[in-house]
Enzyme design. Structure first.
Site, mmCIF file in Angstrom:
data_model
loop_
_atom_site.group_PDB
_atom_site.id
_atom_site.type_symbol
_atom_site.label_atom_id
_atom_site.label_comp_id
_atom_site.label_asym_id
_atom_site.label_seq_id
_atom_site.Cartn_x
_atom_site.Cartn_y
_atom_site.Cartn_z
ATOM 1 N N ASP A 91 1.071 -1.563 0.487
ATOM 2 C CA ASP A 91 0.237 -0.165 0.505
ATOM 3 C C ASP A 91 0.550 0.951 0.138
ATOM 4 O O ASP A 91 0.320 2.236 0.391
ATOM 5 C CB ASP A 91 -0.662 0.156 1.269
ATOM 6 C CG ASP A 91 -0.638 -0.295 2.771
ATOM 7 O OD1 ASP A 91 0.647 -0.058 2.552
ATOM 8 O OD2 ASP A 91 -1.116 -0.236 3.853
ATOM 9 N N SER A 92 1.878 1.100 -0.002
ATOM 10 C CA SER A 92 3.334 2.107 0.034
ATOM 11 C C SER A 92 2.741 2.681 -1.727
ATOM 12 O O SER A 92 3.189 3.874 -1.362
ATOM 13 C CB SER A 92 4.806 1.656 0.016
ATOM 14 O OG SER A 92 4.840 0.356 -1.127
ATOM 15 N N ASP A 133 -1.299 -6.685 -0.709
ATOM 16 C CA ASP A 133 -1.269 -5.675 1.288
ATOM 17 C C ASP A 133 -2.906 -5.482 1.191
ATOM 18 O O ASP A 133 -4.067 -4.744 -0.024
ATOM 19 C CB ASP A 133 -0.934 -4.691 1.266
ATOM 20 C CG ASP A 133 0.526 -4.272 2.218
ATOM 21 O OD1 ASP A 133 0.493 -5.123 2.499
ATOM 22 O OD2 ASP A 133 0.998 -3.399 2.143
ATOM 23 N N LYS A 139 -0.618 -9.541 2.756
ATOM 24 C CA LYS A 139 -0.381 -9.050 3.857
ATOM 25 C C LYS A 139 -1.050 -7.642 4.791
ATOM 26 O O LYS A 139 -1.957 -6.844 4.283
ATOM 27 C CB LYS A 139 1.384 -8.352 3.720
ATOM 28 C CG LYS A 139 1.957 -7.666 4.813
ATOM 29 C CD LYS A 139 3.174 -7.095 4.463
ATOM 30 C CE LYS A 139 3.366 -5.607 4.205
ATOM 31 N NZ LYS A 139 2.670 -4.287 4.536
ATOM 32 N N GLU A 169 -1.369 -5.559 9.055
ATOM 33 C CA GLU A 169 -0.574 -4.224 9.460
ATOM 34 C C GLU A 169 -1.096 -4.876 10.818
ATOM 35 O O GLU A 169 -2.318 -4.987 11.185
ATOM 36 C CB GLU A 169 -0.476 -2.919 8.670
ATOM 37 C CG GLU A 169 0.278 -3.108 7.846
ATOM 38 C CD GLU A 169 0.606 -1.406 7.722
ATOM 39 O OE1 GLU A 169 0.410 -0.766 8.812
ATOM 40 O OE2 GLU A 169 0.910 -0.454 6.788
ATOM 41 N N GLU A 223 9.384 -3.929 10.258
ATOM 42 C CA GLU A 223 9.940 -2.294 9.900
ATOM 43 C C GLU A 223 10.299 -1.547 10.887
ATOM 44 O O GLU A 223 9.435 -1.473 12.104
ATOM 45 C CB GLU A 223 8.808 -1.891 9.170
ATOM 46 C CG GLU A 223 8.868 -0.511 8.405
ATOM 47 C CD GLU A 223 8.070 -0.282 7.792
ATOM 48 O OE1 GLU A 223 6.405 -1.078 7.232
ATOM 49 O OE2 GLU A 223 8.093 1.143 6.990
HETATM 50 O O1 KIV Z 1 3.442 -0.754 1.662
HETATM 51 C C1 KIV Z 1 4.984 -1.454 1.391
HETATM 52 O O2 KIV Z 1 5.127 -0.936 1.225
HETATM 53 C C2 KIV Z 1 5.180 -2.644 3.075
HETATM 54 C C3 KIV Z 1 7.049 -2.804 3.239
HETATM 55 C C4 KIV Z 1 7.755 -0.764 3.276
HETATM 56 C C5 KIV Z 1 6.945 -3.932 3.575
HETATM 57 O O3 KIV Z 1 4.855 -2.809 3.529
#
Ligand code: KIV
Length: 361
Positions: free
Chosen positions: A88-89, A127, A157, A159, A227
């Site tokens: 989600d970056s 994510d 993934k 969080e 992280e």
């Molecule tokens: O969204 C993302 O890029 C991440 C990584 C920094 C692990 O969660």
């Protein structure tokens, strides 16, 4: 007894098969959206959880990089990266937001599908974006199912390590979907963390990192991202877990490492990096500088009319067709257009001859 097809029919079947095979490999041809469409099932070729487990057992570090579109997916594929994380970056590095909070599930699914078309070998992880899994395990499972069904991902993934997240992770695993956890700095929790701050810097916080990582393992996660935590905290978590830890800003004592594609390549145009580049981001290239240089050169050459030259003006018309064309333009009352075309034909020929005698790149 084997049935023999008439030769003409069998040739037709073969060429239809070849055509379909060719069409499947074109990125612009829509794929069956059920689980991202057919993928190579050859275990030698495709990274699976078993592959990651074996690597981890042998003590080999797992390589993870984020990707957001078809070209980045292809690049990760070609480089032999094990895991491609559609993070989600994307909210920050692609959409230009200050945080990861605004990106929606529908936007994430577009990124996931594009990456899945390009990255055929890596394990694909999508994510779960902020606001799509926190309310209940049912909401979390529904979102995870969409990421696999509509995004073509292999795993998800999520969080955090609050009890509700552990329950959500367990429910998703029970639904048959592989889950990667993420502890330490969890950017979706920026509101309670008070900013992008490293975690695990006090005794209580360090213990919490290890405990939440262990709880995620117990919930069935196949791996956990650590992280922005101090190296000793990451080392403790890595040692306490059977599953691989994947570090980002967590030092070398992890089961693998992940970096954000744009950070790794030195494409630092997104708002966060305009303010501060995290110290853990090693830049393996300066692609942003290469892009800036190429765009300035393009602008310069268009402005001074040196682009496009003869070698980038490929489509020809014969002298006799130019004459016929000019006649038609005159008949249509377009004399100025005819004279523009005549001048262009002459200029193009002169430029071509000049380039033949002085070849350029
Ligand atoms: O969204 C993302 O890029 C991440 C990584 C920094 C692990 O969660």
């Amino acid at each position: 007894m084997a049935v023999r097809l008439p030769i003409i029919f069998s040739k037709a079947v073969t060429s239809t098969y070849k055509l379909l095979h060719h069409l499947r490999s074109l990125s612009n041809v829509p794929e069956n959206s059920v689980y991202g469409g057919p993928k190579p099932q050859n275990h030698e070729k495709r990274v699976t959880l078993t592959h990651l487990r074996n690597k981890h057992k042998k003590g080999e570090p797992i390589t993870v990089v984020t990707a957001y579109d078809y070209p980045s997916g292809v690049h990760l594929n070609e480089a032999g990266i094990d895991v491609c994380l559609v993070g989600d970056s994307a909210s920050m590095v692609v959409h230009g937001y200050d945080t990861t909070l605004p990106i929606t599930l529908d936007e994430m699914l577009v990124h996931c599908r594009a990456v899945a078309r390009g990255a055929k070998r890596p394990l694909l992880i999508g994510d779960l974006p902020f606001g799509t899994y926190e309310s209940s395990p049912t909401q979390a499972v529904d979102t995870a199912v969409r990421v696999l069904k509509e995004g073509g991902m292999d795993a998800i993934k999520l969080e955090g390590g609050a009890p509700s997240r552990i329950t959500a992770a367990k429910a998703i695993v029970e639904a048959g979907i592989a889950v990667m956890g993420h502890v330490g700095l969890t950017p979706q929790a920026i509101s309670v963390l008070g900013g992008f701050r490293p975690q695990g810097k006090s005794v209580a916080s360090a213990v919490k990192v290890v405990e939440t990582a262990m709880a995620l393992q117990e919930a069935g996660c196949f791996s956990v991202v650590l992280e922005c935590v101090p190296a000793p905290v990451a080392a403790a978590a890595t040692s306490a877990l059977r599953i691989p830890t994947i570090g980002i800003g967590a030092g070398p004592f992890c089961g693998g490492q992940v970096l954000v594609y744009h950070d790794l390549l030195g494409m630092l145009q997104h708002p966060h990096h305009a303010k501060v580049t995290p110290k853990f981001c090693k830049q393996y290239g300066r692609v942003g500088d290469v892009i800036n240089k190429a765009l300035s050169e393009y602008k310069e050459e268009v402005t001074n009319r040196s682009f496009p030259g003869p070698s980038h003006t490929p489509y020809k018309i014969s002298d006799s067709d130019v004459d016929g064309f000019l006649n038609e333009l005159h008949k249509m009352g377009l004399s100025e257009a005819a004279s523009a075309a005549a001048t262009a034909a002459e200029t193009a020929e002169t430029a071509r001859l000049t380039e033949v005698s002085n070849p350029v790149d």
